[in-house]
Design an enzyme around this catalytic site. Structure first.
Site, PDB file in Angstrom:
ATOM      1  N   LYS A   1     -10.571   4.628  -3.398  1.00  0.00           N
ATOM      2  CA  LYS A   1      -9.480   4.670  -4.383  1.00  0.00           C
ATOM      3  C   LYS A   1      -9.893   3.924  -5.650  1.00  0.00           C
ATOM      4  O   LYS A   1      -9.697   4.416  -6.763  1.00  0.00           O
ATOM      5  CB  LYS A   1      -8.201   4.054  -3.793  1.00  0.00           C
ATOM      6  CG  LYS A   1      -7.480   4.991  -2.830  1.00  0.00           C
ATOM      7  CD  LYS A   1      -6.400   4.311  -2.002  1.00  0.00           C
ATOM      8  CE  LYS A   1      -5.851   5.299  -0.972  1.00  0.00           C
ATOM      9  NZ  LYS A   1      -4.997   4.700   0.052  1.00  0.00           N
TER      10      LYS A   1
ATOM     11  N   GLN B   1      -1.857  -0.600   1.202  1.00  0.00           N
ATOM     12  CA  GLN B   1      -2.522   0.237   2.193  1.00  0.00           C
ATOM     13  C   GLN B   1      -1.918   0.015   3.581  1.00  0.00           C
ATOM     14  O   GLN B   1      -1.729  -1.127   4.016  1.00  0.00           O
ATOM     15  CB  GLN B   1      -4.035  -0.086   2.212  1.00  0.00           C
ATOM     16  CG  GLN B   1      -4.867   0.813   3.108  1.00  0.00           C
ATOM     17  CD  GLN B   1      -4.939   2.263   2.640  1.00  0.00           C
ATOM     18  OE1 GLN B   1      -4.875   2.558   1.442  1.00  0.00           O
ATOM     19  NE2 GLN B   1      -5.068   3.181   3.584  1.00  0.00           N
TER      20      GLN B   1
ATOM     21  N   ASP C   1       2.860   5.876  -3.971  1.00  0.00           N
ATOM     22  CA  ASP C   1       2.807   6.486  -2.635  1.00  0.00           C
ATOM     23  C   ASP C   1       4.051   7.332  -2.362  1.00  0.00           C
ATOM     24  O   ASP C   1       4.051   8.162  -1.446  1.00  0.00           O
ATOM     25  CB  ASP C   1       2.773   5.377  -1.573  1.00  0.00           C
ATOM     26  CG  ASP C   1       1.389   5.170  -0.976  1.00  0.00           C
ATOM     27  OD1 ASP C   1       0.614   6.135  -0.926  1.00  0.00           O
ATOM     28  OD2 ASP C   1       1.104   4.028  -0.564  1.00  0.00           O
TER      29      ASP C   1
END
Ligand code: GUN
Length: 296
Positions: A55, A99, A122
């Site tokens: 990422k 995460q 997200d």
């Protein structure tokens, strides 16, 4: 019948990243804004380390600012919440991603819901899942949005009336995928481990999205001839044919079997996988534009 067309997610993701990079360049030139993505990793889960590294690299490759924060597995939930709060209040940060999975002593829902919904790239915050469920503008979770892009790329933009079967009911993929397909006016079924006669449910679907984490579970006789099959699974299984102790990646779909029946199919690797980070970058640019009231 001819074999399925293989959907090249790697190629599509490259194109999407190029569009993101062009958007970033325009934001800099016309508005003096550089989108910034902050990723927080707690602990040392091996797969998460790889995802977070990728990422960061891809964020920088699009000329965005990348901020990575690593907390030890022993960190308290309050320490993580303080970090989220700091990022919520940092004007250089337009996207925040914590995460998952988090260590067992942390409440993931509480942490996710502490993120400013406008920076929730997200799309996991209850505000964003509620907006999506009610058909409003939302930050949409990256993997299902990437799947929808691939589906539209092969079937066209009008999916109305198609029967869609989503195999899996996770908050990360299954539920938002179903909401997205419903918004496209598909007739949507969500199937899961307790569904009776899974094979028959799947066999009715024009669009089948598999996201259950069961290696090669979907077989050819579960698939309607000509269907569009999207495989979200990433499962590592033993591959003794490659040598002792070797492994290989497979999806939730038995690719070799199903490709003789499906109309379109994503491979593993190289299908859905590369889309997730590309969409994350696109969501970060969208967040930056919304925060600064810039039209898309
Ligand atoms: N872990 C596995 N997939 C994801 C994802 O899409 N977002 C986050 N934050 N964690 C994950």
């Amino acid at each position: 019948m001819s074999e399925a067309k293989i959907i090249d997610g790697k190629l599509f993701a490259e194109g999407l990243r190029a569009r993101v990079a062009a958007d970033v360049s325009n934001l800099k030139k016309n508005h003096n804004i550089t989108p910034g993505l902050a990723v927080v990793l707690v602990g040392d889960d091996a797969a998460s380390q790889v995802y977070v590294k990728n990422k960061g690299e891809q964020t920088k490759a699009c000329a965005m600012n990348s901020y990575t924060f690593r907390l030890p597995a022993s960190a308290s939930e309050d320490e993580l919440l303080n970090k989220v709060d700091e990022l919520n209040n940092d004007d250089a940060v337009h996207g925040i991603l914590v995460q998952l999975p988090l260590p067992a002593h942390m409440n993931a829902d509480k942490v996710i819901n502490a993120i400013n919904p406008a920076k929730d790239v997200d799309g996991f915050h209850v505000i964003n899942s509620g907006l999506l469920a009610t058909g409003q503008d939302a930050m949409v979770p990256c993997t299902p949005l990437g799947c929808l892009m691939l589906i539209k790329d092969v079937l066209g933009n009008d999916l109305s009336g198609k029967r869609a079967l989503v195999l899996g009911r996770s908050n990360i993929v299954g539920k938002p995928m179903a909401q997205l397909l419903l918004k496209e006016s598909c007739t949507v079924t969500i199937a899961h481990s307790r569904t009776l006669d899974l094979a028959a449910e799947c066999a009715r679907a024009d669009i089948l999205v598999a996201a259950v984490g069961r290696p090669e579970m979907v077989k050819a006789d579960w698939v309607k001839p000509g269907a569009c099959v999207i495989d979200v699974g990433i499962n590592r299984i033993p591959a003794p044919e490659k040598g002792e102790g070797k492994t290989r990646l497979v999806g939730d779909v038995d690719f070799a079997d199903v490709k003789s029946v499906a109309g379109f199919i994503t491979p593993v690797p190289g299908g859905v996988g590369p889309m997730t980070i590309a969409v994350l970058l696109a969501n970060t640019v969208s967040a930056a534009k919304r925060i600064h009231n810039i039209a898309s």
